[in-house]
Design an enzyme around this catalytic site. Structure first.
Site, mmCIF file in Angstrom:
data_model
loop_
_atom_site.group_PDB
_atom_site.id
_atom_site.type_symbol
_atom_site.label_atom_id
_atom_site.label_comp_id
_atom_site.label_asym_id
_atom_site.label_seq_id
_atom_site.Cartn_x
_atom_site.Cartn_y
_atom_site.Cartn_z
ATOM 1 N N ASP A 153 0.862 -1.195 0.000
ATOM 2 C CA ASP A 153 0.000 0.000 0.000
ATOM 3 C C ASP A 153 0.890 1.233 0.000
ATOM 4 O O ASP A 153 2.061 1.155 -0.352
ATOM 5 C CB ASP A 153 -0.896 -0.065 1.263
ATOM 6 N N HIS A 207 -3.801 6.136 3.643
ATOM 7 C CA HIS A 207 -4.427 4.892 3.193
ATOM 8 C C HIS A 207 -3.785 3.644 3.821
ATOM 9 O O HIS A 207 -4.468 2.802 4.405
ATOM 10 C CB HIS A 207 -4.359 4.834 1.669
ATOM 11 N N SER A 366 -11.319 -0.873 0.147
ATOM 12 C CA SER A 366 -9.997 -0.866 0.787
ATOM 13 C C SER A 366 -10.086 -1.214 2.260
ATOM 14 O O SER A 366 -9.154 -1.773 2.827
ATOM 15 C CB SER A 366 -9.371 0.528 0.698
#
Ligand SMILES: [Ca+2]
Ligand SMILES: [Ca+2]
Length: 429
Positions: A153, A207, A366
């Protein structure tokens, strides 16, 4: 190929869908060399494949090439241009080369947090964990201990109070001395490794930290808990703070995850276009016994019809996850597919960790994928001898199918960790 940030707020939904439609116009160049043909045959094949390239788009990085070698490993090599690379590098090494693809830029669409959460707010309901039954399996002593999960990620905040204790340490590596002490090919990979070859960004992106917290946030160090709070995270980063990266770095990050002996890899990103190298590395990891947990994507698409990679590879060791809410309804933005999406998991208003000790709620597949990644870690801590195929089967067999709210996925159901543990006990007595 572009990579989508799959953690979105509602306000970004439309922009994201527009962007994803553009993706299908992007095709990328690769050659595939297979079998054991004589060297000249291979060179001819290389030549004709290069000459036949039809997809030299603005996303291609024509001085970099993702090479898969005959032993299955990958490297990213530099060249002056495709023709020069073909004549020099490929011709020289052709007998050891399995596959070559021109590298390409990939971009994360910045996720928008739905809401900043005050860390003194103790009243929040962890609806997702309640729904999948984490407390019951924790009570039996299964918390993901001794299981490593790679988060492939953006860069993770390894100093966050609820993450820093959960980062897997490479004890054979001495940090910050500029040397590869354990000779695994990665300098100073004490906590993980960042594959950011093209990055000049000094920004941060929440994220990766958010995904990591959903999996493993340490409840002894703050007000929330990951699904598998004793699992360990291996950061394998390839998207920088501004959301940029390359397909080559993604491939290298996945290869690194395998070298760190993780059981689970979480991939909350995706795109479309030529992705042969990505497919190949996914296949390598699946065959090594790793469970690949992949977000289905946020463009509201049926991925059985509209390709989205790596979500649709549908490998034996892969689970692709759509999102559902508190009421087991699938939001309109969640990708689905009766064949390629396997189940849903909580993905709306999900609380987790962010840079600088912060907390955010985010929406997206996600966030759903790491629920499944955490569940897999729990199951492996209960049955360490289980295979990735058995863990996958237990998760798929254990879903809750809620009448009237069946998701458009292979199982029609939503993750239930407690029932999956029962299934695993039947599969692995
Ligand atoms: Ca090393
Ligand atoms: Ca070192």
């Amino acid at each position: 190929m572009q990579v989508l940030g799959l953690g979105i707020g509602f306000s970004q939904k439309v922009a994201l869908m527009d962007r994803s439609c553009q993706l299908f116009n992007l095709l990328f160049c690769f050659i595939l060399i297979s079998g054991c043909s004589p060297q000249t045959g291979k060179i001819n094949q290389v030549t004709s494949s290069f000459d036949a390239l039809k997809c030299r788009t603005s996303a291609a990085i024509e001085t970099e090439f993702i090479v898969q070698w005959e032993d299955g490993s990958f490297s990213v090599e530099k060249g002056v241009d495709p023709e020069s690379f073909k004549q020099k590098f490929v011709a020289l090494h052709v007998q050891k080369i399995k596959h070559v693809q021109i590298n390409q830029k990939i971009n994360l669409i910045q996720p928008i947090s739905s809401q900043m959460i005050n860390s003194t707010d103790q009243s929040r309901d962890d609806w997702g964990q309640s729904l999948i039954g984490t407390s019951a399996v924790w009570a039996e002593g299964f918390k993901g201990q001794n299981v490593k999960v790679a988060v492939v990620d953006s860069v993770i905040d390894v100093t966050h109070p609820q993450l820093r204790t959960r980062i897997a340490i490479n004890t054979k590596e001495t940090p910050d001395n500029g040397r590869d002490d354990d000779e695994n090919g990665y300098v100073d990979d004490y906590l993980g490794f960042a594959f950011l070859s093209a990055s000049a960004s000094t920004q941060t992106n929440d994220h990766g930290s958010h995904v990591a917290g959903v999996i493993a946030a340490d409840p002894n160090e703050g007000f929330m808990s990951g699904v598998a709070p004793q699992s360990q995270i291996v950061p394998a980063s390839f998207l920088d703070g501004s959301g940029s990266g390359t397909l080559g770095d993604a491939v290298l990050a996945l290869q690194y995850a395998a070298a760190r002996e993780v059981k689970v890899v979480n991939s909350s990103w995706g795109g479309s276009g030529c992705s042969e190298s990505l497919a190949n590395v996914f296949m390598e990891l699946s065959q090594k016994g790793i469970l690949l947990v992949v977000a289905a994507g946020n463009s509201g698409a049926d991925i059985d019809v509209t390709p989205f990679y790596p979500a649709i590879y549908n490998l034996a060791g892969q689970i692709t996850v759509s999102a559902s809410d508190l009421f087991d309804l699938v939001p309109a933005w969640s990708n689905t597919g009766f064949r390629n999406a396997h189940l849903t998991a909580p993905g709306v208003s999900i609380l987790s960790t962010a840079f600088g000790g912060r907390y955010l709620t985010m929406d997206g597949t996600s966030m759903a994928a790491p629920f499944v990644a955490g569940a897999a870690a729990i199951l492996w801590s209960a049955k360490p001898t289980a295979t990735n195929l058995q863990i996958k089967e237990a998760i798929l067999q254990g879903v809750d199918v809620v009448p009237g709210k069946n998701s458009k996925t292979l199982t029609r159901g939503r993750l239930n960790l407690e029932k999956s543990l029962d299934e695993l006990r039947r599969l692995v007595p």
